[in-house]
Design an enzyme around this catalytic site. Structure first.
Site, mmCIF file in Angstrom:
data_model
loop_
_atom_site.group_PDB
_atom_site.id
_atom_site.type_symbol
_atom_site.label_atom_id
_atom_site.label_comp_id
_atom_site.label_asym_id
_atom_site.label_seq_id
_atom_site.Cartn_x
_atom_site.Cartn_y
_atom_site.Cartn_z
ATOM 1 N N ARG A 196 -0.089 -81.187 83.976
ATOM 2 C CA ARG A 196 0.106 -82.393 84.779
ATOM 3 C C ARG A 196 1.538 -82.361 85.317
ATOM 4 N NH1 ARG A 196 -2.448 -84.370 79.972
ATOM 5 N NH2 ARG A 196 -4.504 -85.299 80.386
ATOM 6 N N HIS B 104 -1.122 -81.658 91.420
ATOM 7 C CA HIS B 104 -2.412 -82.018 90.818
ATOM 8 C C HIS B 104 -3.525 -81.094 91.321
ATOM 9 C CE1 HIS B 104 -4.133 -84.819 88.062
ATOM 10 N NE2 HIS B 104 -5.077 -85.202 88.891
ATOM 11 N N ARG C 175 -3.425 -78.000 89.329
ATOM 12 C CA ARG C 175 -4.038 -78.235 88.013
ATOM 13 C C ARG C 175 -5.564 -78.177 88.122
ATOM 14 N NH1 ARG C 175 -3.890 -81.004 82.933
ATOM 15 N NH2 ARG C 175 -5.304 -82.779 82.799
ATOM 16 N N HIS D 265 -7.671 -83.179 77.869
ATOM 17 C CA HIS D 265 -8.532 -84.344 78.047
ATOM 18 C C HIS D 265 -9.003 -84.855 76.691
ATOM 19 C CE1 HIS D 265 -9.787 -83.176 82.424
ATOM 20 N NE2 HIS D 265 -8.623 -83.804 82.374
#
Length: 294
Positions: free
Chosen positions: A146, A238, A241, A264
Site C-alpha cells: 500500500r 495503488h 499493488r 487482507h
C-alpha cells in the site's frame, strides 16, 4: 486529535485512534459522516436514536444525490459508532444494524499488463532521484505494498533474509519476500541514501532535504515517471499493488497466498481478483480453443 464538540464522538474518535489503530484518513471520514448524520437528523442526544432515524438518514442522503458508495460509507460509520454507543450503554441495541445500504456496483481493481509494468520500471537511473524512485516503485510492485506502507518503511524493516517487515492496516505486521529485481534496486538506493541523510533518520525513502517522503510526493513522482516513460494511462501506486496481486494470482492460482501477501484481513476482500483472473482465462480460452474461435 480531531476537534469534536460532542463528548461521545470525541471518545469514539479516540478509541479508533488508540485502540483500533485506524488510519487518520479513516478516522476523519468516520468523524465527518457522524457529525453530518447528527446535523441531518437534528439530534440533541444519541440515546433516542432509532431505526427510523437511520432510514431517514439514508433517504436524505439519497435526496442530496450522494452516490451509493458515499451513502454506504456514511451508514458504515454510523453503524460502528452505534455499536460503540451500545458498549457504552447509551443505546440498548444498534439501530443501524438492520438498515441496508444501497447496492454498489462492483468495481474491479484496475491493473496493468506485465509488459506495461516493465515499460514503466525498466529504465536506467541517471540521478539520485531516479535511483530512489526505481527502488521505491520496484518495491511497491514487487511486494504489493500500500502507499502508506512504502512511505512508512523504516531501515529496521529491511531484513538480511531479503524480506520486508511491513506494518499494514490496524498496525498488523507481515513479512514479505523481496524479489531479485526489487532487492537489487533497493540496495542501489541504500548505497547512495546517506547523501541525503541529514541526521540519524529512520525512513527508508527520503526527500532531498532528508525528510520522509509523504504519500502525495510518492504519487507525484510516479506520475512524472509515467510521463517520462511515455505511458498514456493514469498510473498510481495503488494500481501497481493491484497489478502485483493480479499477476501473482494469474501465475499461481493461490488466492490464500495473495491474501497473505496483500495483508487482507478477510478473504472476501481478495476474492475480487478472481474476477480479473477469470477475465484473463477467458481471453486465453478465446484465443487458444479451436471451438472458441468465431
Amino acid at each position: 486529535m480531531l476537534d469534536c464538540t460532542d463528548s461521545l464522538i470525541t471518545d469514539f474518535v479516540q478509541m479508533l485512534q488508540v485502540e483500533r489503530h485506524y488510519s487518520l484518513h479513516t478516522i476523519q471520514s468516520y468523524h465527518s459522516h457522524i457529525e453530518t448524520s447528527k446535523t441531518l437528523l437534528r439530534l440533541t442526544g444519541w440515546d433516542g436514536l432509532t431505526v427510523d432515524h437511520v432510514r431517514l438518514l439514508v433517504m436524505k442522503s439519497k435526496q442530496a444525490k450522494l452516490s451509493a458508495r458515499s451513502i454506504s460509507l456514511r451508514l458504515s460509520a454510523l453503524r460502528h459508532f452505534c455499536q460503540f454507543l451500545v458498549e457504552r450503554k447509551v443505546l440498548q441495541q444498534n439501530p443501524a444494524e438492520s438498515v441496508s445500504a444501497p447496492k454498489i456496483g462492483k468495481l474491479l481493481p484496475k491493473n496493468m499488463p506485465a509488459e506495461a509494468v516493465s515499460s514503466l520500471l525498466d529504465f536506467t537511473p541517471e540521478s539520485l532521484h531516479d535511483i530512489r524512485d526505481k527502488a521505491m516503485f520496484e518495491v511497491v510492485y514487487g511486494c504489493g505494498l500500500r502507499l502508506s506502507e512504502v512511505t512508512g518503511l523504516n531501515m529496521v524493516d529491511i531484513l538480511s533474509s531479503r524480506q520486508l517487515k511491513v506494518w499494514g492496516k490496524g498496525q498488523k505486521q507481515r513479512l514479505l519476500p523481496v524479489g531479485n529485481v526489487a532487492w537489487e534496486a533497493l540496495q542501489d538506493w541504500l548505497k547512495v541514501r546517506p547523501q541525503w541523510l541529514v541526521s540519524d533518520f529512520s525512513a527508508v525513502f527520503l526527500s532531498q532535504r532528508g525528510n520522509r517522503l509523504g504519500n502525495r510526493q510518492v504519487a507525484k513522482r510516479l506520475d512524472q515517471l509515467a510521463v517520462r516513460q511515455g505511458m498514456n494511462t493514469n498510473i498510481s501506486p495503488h494500481k501497481l499493488r493491484h497489478s502485483f496481486a493480479t499477476h501473482v494470482l494469474e501465475s499461481s492460482g493461490d488466492l490464500r497466498a495473495v491474501q497473505e501477501l496483500l495483508g487482507h484481513a478477510n478473504l472476501s476482500t481478495t476474492q475480487v481478483y478472481t474476477h480479473l483472473d477469470f477475465q484473463h482465462l477467458a481471453r486465453v480460452y478465446d484465443k487458444a480453443h479451436p471451438r472458441a474461435k468465431k
